[in-house]
Design an enzyme around this catalytic site. Structure first.
Site, PDB file in Angstrom:
ATOM      1  N   GLY A  13      53.681  18.791  83.026  1.00 50.63           N
ATOM      2  CA  GLY A  13      54.498  19.532  82.049  1.00 50.63           C
ATOM      3  C   GLY A  13      54.125  19.170  80.632  1.00 50.63           C
ATOM      4  O   GLY A  13      54.647  18.217  80.062  1.00 50.63           O
ATOM      5  N   ARG A  37      51.314  23.837  84.426  1.00 54.61           N
ATOM      6  CA  ARG A  37      51.255  25.076  85.213  1.00 54.61           C
ATOM      7  C   ARG A  37      50.267  26.060  84.598  1.00 54.61           C
ATOM      8  O   ARG A  37      49.407  26.620  85.270  1.00 54.61           O
ATOM      9  CB  ARG A  37      52.658  25.679  85.297  1.00 54.61           C
ATOM     10  CG  ARG A  37      52.742  26.964  86.055  1.00 54.61           C
ATOM     11  CD  ARG A  37      54.159  27.472  86.083  1.00 54.61           C
ATOM     12  NE  ARG A  37      54.693  27.690  84.738  1.00 54.61           N
ATOM     13  CZ  ARG A  37      55.902  28.184  84.485  1.00 54.61           C
ATOM     14  NH1 ARG A  37      56.697  28.495  85.487  1.00 54.61           N
ATOM     15  NH2 ARG A  37      56.313  28.361  83.262  1.00 54.61           N
ATOM     16  N   SER A 135      65.110  10.008  75.113  1.00 55.44           N
ATOM     17  CA  SER A 135      65.660  10.493  73.855  1.00 55.44           C
ATOM     18  C   SER A 135      64.802  10.085  72.679  1.00 55.44           C
ATOM     19  O   SER A 135      64.168   9.037  72.694  1.00 55.44           O
ATOM     20  CB  SER A 135      67.069   9.938  73.630  1.00 55.44           C
ATOM     21  OG  SER A 135      67.508  10.329  72.339  1.00 55.44           O
ATOM     22  N   LYS A 207      72.213   9.489  79.545  1.00 61.47           N
ATOM     23  CA  LYS A 207      71.539  10.339  78.548  1.00 61.47           C
ATOM     24  C   LYS A 207      72.457  11.484  78.119  1.00 61.47           C
ATOM     25  O   LYS A 207      72.516  11.853  76.937  1.00 61.47           O
ATOM     26  CB  LYS A 207      70.230  10.904  79.132  1.00 61.47           C
ATOM     27  CG  LYS A 207      69.550  11.960  78.265  1.00 61.47           C
ATOM     28  CD  LYS A 207      69.066  11.374  76.951  1.00 61.47           C
ATOM     29  CE  LYS A 207      68.686  12.319  75.845  1.00 61.47           C
ATOM     30  NZ  LYS A 207      68.217  13.608  76.049  1.00 61.47           N
ATOM     31  N   HIS A 210      74.943  10.117  75.779  1.00 60.62           N
ATOM     32  CA  HIS A 210      74.219   9.911  74.511  1.00 60.62           C
ATOM     33  C   HIS A 210      74.220  11.212  73.709  1.00 60.62           C
ATOM     34  O   HIS A 210      74.527  11.230  72.522  1.00 60.62           O
ATOM     35  CB  HIS A 210      72.787   9.450  74.814  1.00 60.62           C
ATOM     36  CG  HIS A 210      71.847   9.592  73.655  1.00 60.62           C
ATOM     37  ND1 HIS A 210      71.311  10.807  73.265  1.00 60.62           N
ATOM     38  CD2 HIS A 210      71.368   8.686  72.775  1.00 60.62           C
ATOM     39  CE1 HIS A 210      70.544  10.625  72.216  1.00 60.62           C
ATOM     40  NE2 HIS A 210      70.549   9.358  71.888  1.00 60.62           N
ATOM     41  N   ASN A 211      73.915  12.309  74.377  1.00 62.74           N
ATOM     42  CA  ASN A 211      73.864  13.593  73.670  1.00 62.74           C
ATOM     43  C   ASN A 211      75.246  14.043  73.215  1.00 62.74           C
ATOM     44  O   ASN A 211      75.391  14.610  72.135  1.00 62.74           O
ATOM     45  CB  ASN A 211      73.235  14.669  74.559  1.00 62.74           C
ATOM     46  CG  ASN A 211      71.732  14.505  74.666  1.00 62.74           C
ATOM     47  OD1 ASN A 211      71.209  13.418  74.466  1.00 62.74           O
ATOM     48  ND2 ASN A 211      71.024  15.564  74.978  1.00 62.74           N
ATOM     49  N   GLU A 214      75.933  12.189  70.238  1.00 63.06           N
ATOM     50  CA  GLU A 214      75.101  12.758  69.175  1.00 63.06           C
ATOM     51  C   GLU A 214      75.772  13.997  68.565  1.00 63.06           C
ATOM     52  O   GLU A 214      75.793  14.170  67.347  1.00 63.06           O
ATOM     53  CB  GLU A 214      73.742  13.107  69.784  1.00 63.06           C
ATOM     54  CG  GLU A 214      72.738  13.725  68.847  1.00 63.06           C
ATOM     55  CD  GLU A 214      71.473  14.137  69.608  1.00 63.06           C
ATOM     56  OE1 GLU A 214      70.973  13.346  70.433  1.00 63.06           O
ATOM     57  OE2 GLU A 214      70.997  15.264  69.383  1.00 63.06           O
ATOM     58  N   TYR A 215      76.349  14.833  69.419  1.00 62.88           N
ATOM     59  CA  TYR A 215      77.088  16.011  68.923  1.00 62.88           C
ATOM     60  C   TYR A 215      78.187  15.554  67.969  1.00 62.88           C
ATOM     61  O   TYR A 215      78.389  16.117  66.904  1.00 62.88           O
ATOM     62  CB  TYR A 215      77.749  16.770  70.080  1.00 62.88           C
ATOM     63  CG  TYR A 215      76.931  17.866  70.729  1.00 62.88           C
ATOM     64  CD1 TYR A 215      75.672  17.613  71.262  1.00 62.88           C
ATOM     65  CD2 TYR A 215      77.441  19.163  70.847  1.00 62.88           C
ATOM     66  CE1 TYR A 215      74.955  18.616  71.894  1.00 62.88           C
ATOM     67  CE2 TYR A 215      76.720  20.178  71.477  1.00 62.88           C
ATOM     68  CZ  TYR A 215      75.490  19.888  71.998  1.00 62.88           C
ATOM     69  OH  TYR A 215      74.779  20.884  72.627  1.00 62.88           O
ATOM     70  N   LYS A 285      72.303  23.471  73.545  1.00 62.19           N
ATOM     71  CA  LYS A 285      71.559  23.674  74.788  1.00 62.19           C
ATOM     72  C   LYS A 285      72.357  23.315  76.028  1.00 62.19           C
ATOM     73  O   LYS A 285      71.978  23.652  77.128  1.00 62.19           O
ATOM     74  CB  LYS A 285      70.270  22.850  74.751  1.00 62.19           C
ATOM     75  CG  LYS A 285      69.174  23.472  73.918  1.00 62.19           C
ATOM     76  CD  LYS A 285      67.834  23.046  74.472  1.00 62.19           C
ATOM     77  CE  LYS A 285      66.751  23.097  73.434  1.00 62.19           C
ATOM     78  NZ  LYS A 285      65.781  22.027  73.639  1.00 62.19           N
ATOM     79  N   ARG A 473     108.518  19.097  83.261  1.00 64.88           N
ATOM     80  CA  ARG A 473     107.836  19.421  84.523  1.00 64.88           C
ATOM     81  C   ARG A 473     108.804  19.288  85.704  1.00 64.88           C
ATOM     82  O   ARG A 473     108.778  20.069  86.654  1.00 64.88           O
ATOM     83  CB  ARG A 473     106.625  18.506  84.725  1.00 64.88           C
ATOM     84  CG  ARG A 473     105.531  18.718  83.692  1.00 64.88           C
ATOM     85  CD  ARG A 473     104.322  17.846  83.971  1.00 64.88           C
ATOM     86  NE  ARG A 473     103.598  18.288  85.140  1.00 64.88           N
ATOM     87  CZ  ARG A 473     103.267  17.522  86.157  1.00 64.88           C
ATOM     88  NH1 ARG A 473     103.613  16.256  86.161  1.00 64.88           N
ATOM     89  NH2 ARG A 473     102.616  18.010  87.178  1.00 64.88           N
ATOM     90  N   HIS A 479     108.511  18.370  89.620  1.00 64.90           N
ATOM     91  CA  HIS A 479     107.254  17.614  89.730  1.00 64.90           C
ATOM     92  C   HIS A 479     107.467  16.101  89.753  1.00 64.90           C
ATOM     93  O   HIS A 479     106.500  15.365  89.863  1.00 64.90           O
ATOM     94  CB  HIS A 479     106.314  17.993  88.581  1.00 64.90           C
ATOM     95  CG  HIS A 479     105.808  19.402  88.688  1.00 64.90           C
ATOM     96  ND1 HIS A 479     105.067  19.835  89.758  1.00 64.90           N
ATOM     97  CD2 HIS A 479     105.946  20.475  87.876  1.00 64.90           C
ATOM     98  CE1 HIS A 479     104.762  21.115  89.600  1.00 64.90           C
ATOM     99  NE2 HIS A 479     105.296  21.529  88.454  1.00 64.90           N
TER     100      HIS A 479
END
Ligand code: 2AM
Length: 508
Positions: A13, A37, A135, A207, A210-211, A214-215, A285, A473, A479
């Site tokens: 890749g 590929r 990363s 990971k 981690h992202n 990051e956001y 993403k 509730r 409940h």
């Protein structure tokens, strides 16, 4: 053993990340077999880097079978293809091309951790599937990423020398990254930003978190910028200086550093600050969304991470926002008119950012804590923080403080409880509260700042209004509730007085 097998690692890749990881491995003396590929990509890649000063070598193959045969067995094959179906098609193709059960296939993409769990099991007996978060973006992949491996511990021992060689390095005492951005002379000293995270999907899970963090980090910076630019009216040039200054204090980090650079950048077309001509519509993403969705799923209040994801969704409603801005009124108030000392307010925003950042990280670590119970991993949080100190997008001095916090107490229930972070928030919270209230007062949205503050206040409040909620509730749905004067897990129900009949409107 194939006589022609003289490569010690393979890479499938050749997207940007794959190319850079291959170059990084070759930089560290590895003989790297590469396959893509679409073969032209391989040819172009080898052509472009023919004269690069690498101590190792790169060998392209058009046929997957030749690629597999060129690698010494048991093989290590690193795969950097699009997350999802492509990972399985490459695995299947590798099996068809002669890969063996003992061959290690490392998925370095942003795969969903549950897919990694499935694959690790599913490919047993055909190949040894292993997941690793990578990363650091393009530059990280080329000169030293942060690597978060997870899978079979024996497989990790095989991968370890390669991963430790190519990972970013930090000074073990100060935690500061050892910078490198030129081919040749790879950094060999220092502590590598990689460590075994745990079995099956642990690396990809870490990971993902981690992202998510990051956001939150990016959104917090955005909110600080919004309050200072839109509220206080500071120019981009002035703000570039502010962020550069922040980058020498406790906020010292890659994201703050690039923010200063970005704010200094002018648009080549109009000459205006580039941030003023970029459309305010954020893309995503999926890894931030996965983190937030998983937090909801597991009932972990990772509110600032979730708000950061929602803030991107809100930004994406650009056309609706333009229309709404014409009709929906806000308050008639202005930060500049309410602030006596602008420099002092800039410091307050810095403190608000720091306190919120502590909460966002606390949430990320809480999430990992819940996940390790769910998936029976044994995550070492000190080690997670330590491998994020260099190479990755969220690298920051601050991570040294988190590493130290977990060194002090590996079983820390929440980062907020560590004495260093306790003191930081204690000292800075007045500024944090001032910024959040002023932003609310003038109508500047700061969902990550304010949700972080609500998280802090929620976590430190021993009695929340959930008692009333439980009563509601029990009232409408039987409940049940627990009582403060009885042991936990004993449930009570009250025969509530019947609701009054609804008033019937009588026609006149
Ligand atoms: P390509 O150049 O042939 O498209 C990042 O997209 C990398 O993933 C590229 O090298 C791309 O190869 C590869 N990739 C994407 N889908 C793939 C698949 N189904 N099989 C193999 N490689 C794939």
């Amino acid at each position: 053993m194939n006589d022609n097998a003289n490569c010690n690692v393979g890479l499938v890749g050749l997207g940007v990340m794959g190319q850079n990881l291959a170059l990084n491995m070759a930089d560290h003396g590895y003989r790297v077999a590469v396959y893509n590929r679409t073969h032209e990509v391989t040819e172009q890649f080898l052509d472009e880097h023919r004269n690069e000063p690498l101590s190792g070598t790169l060998h392209g193959h058009e046929k997957l079978r030749d690629f597999v045969a060129a690698i010494e067995a048991p093989r290590v094959i690193v795969m950097l293809v699009k997350a999802g179906r492509a990972v399985d098609s490459v695995c299947e193709a590798l099996i068809d091309a002669g890969a063996q059960p003992s061959d290690l296939v490392v998925d370095g993409g942003n795969s969903l951790w549950t897919d990694t769990i499935r694959r690790e099991k599913g490919y047993r007996g055909k190949l040894t599937f292993f997941g690793s978060g990578v990363s650091g973006g393009e530059v990280g992949a080329r000169f030293g990423p942060s690597l978060m491996p997870g899978g079979d511990p024996k497989a990790w021992q095989t991968l370890r020398p390669i991963w430790e060689a190519i990972a970013a390095k930090v000074d073990p005492k100060t935690g500061k990254p050892i910078e490198r951005n030129q081919p040749g002379n790879p950094v060999t000293e220092g502590q590598p930003c990689t460590a075994y995270m745990g079995s099956d999907g642990a690396g990809h899970y870490v990971k993902m978190v981690h992202n998510g963090i990051e956001y939150a980090d990016m959104q917090l910076i955005g909110e600080g910028y919004h309050i200072l630019a839109g509220g206080l009216g500071l120019s981009s040039e002035k703000l570039a200086d502010v962020f550069a200054q922040w980058n020498v204090g406790e906020l010292d980090s890659y994201l703050i550093e690039i923010t200063a650079d970005i704010l200094r950048q002018s648009d080549p077309v109009t000459g205006q600050p580039i941030v003023d001509v970029i459309l305010d519509k954020a893309g995503q993403k999926g890894t931030g969304r996965w983190t937030a969705a998983n937090a909801l799923e597991m009932g972990v209040p990772a509110v600032s991470i979730a708000e950061a994801v929602f803030a991107r969704s809100m930004s994406a409603l650009k056309d609706e926002r333009i229309a709404a801005a014409k009709v929906l009124q806000g308050p008639n108030a202005d930060i500049a008119a309410l602030v006596d000392d602008a420099d002092d307010f800039v410091d307050a925003v810095r403190d608000a950012l720091y306190c919120s950042k502590i909460c966002a990280y606390a949430q990320g670590f809480q999430l990992m804590r819940a996940a390790q119970q769910e998936y029976e991993w044994k995550l070492d949080f000190g080690s997670v923080a330590s491998i994020w100190r260099g190479g990755c997008i969220i690298r920051a001095q601050f991570l040294q403080k988190i590493t130290e916090a977990y060194e002090r107490d590996a079983a820390l229930a929440n980062l907020l409880l560590d004495p260093y972070f306790q003191k930081q928030i204690q000292d800075k919270q007045n500024n944090w509260r001032r910024v959040v209230s002023l932003a609310a007062h003038v109508g500047i949205p700061c969902p990550a700042f304010s949700s972080a503050l609500a998280y802090y206040d929620g976590y430190r409040t021993d009695r929340l209004p959930a008692s009333l909620l439980q009563a509601q509730r029990d009232y409408f749905g039987a409940h049940t509730y627990e009582r403060i004067d009885q042991p936990r897990e004993r449930f009570f129900h009250l025969d509530w007085p019947q609701p009054k009949p609804q008033r019937v409107q009588v026609e006149a």
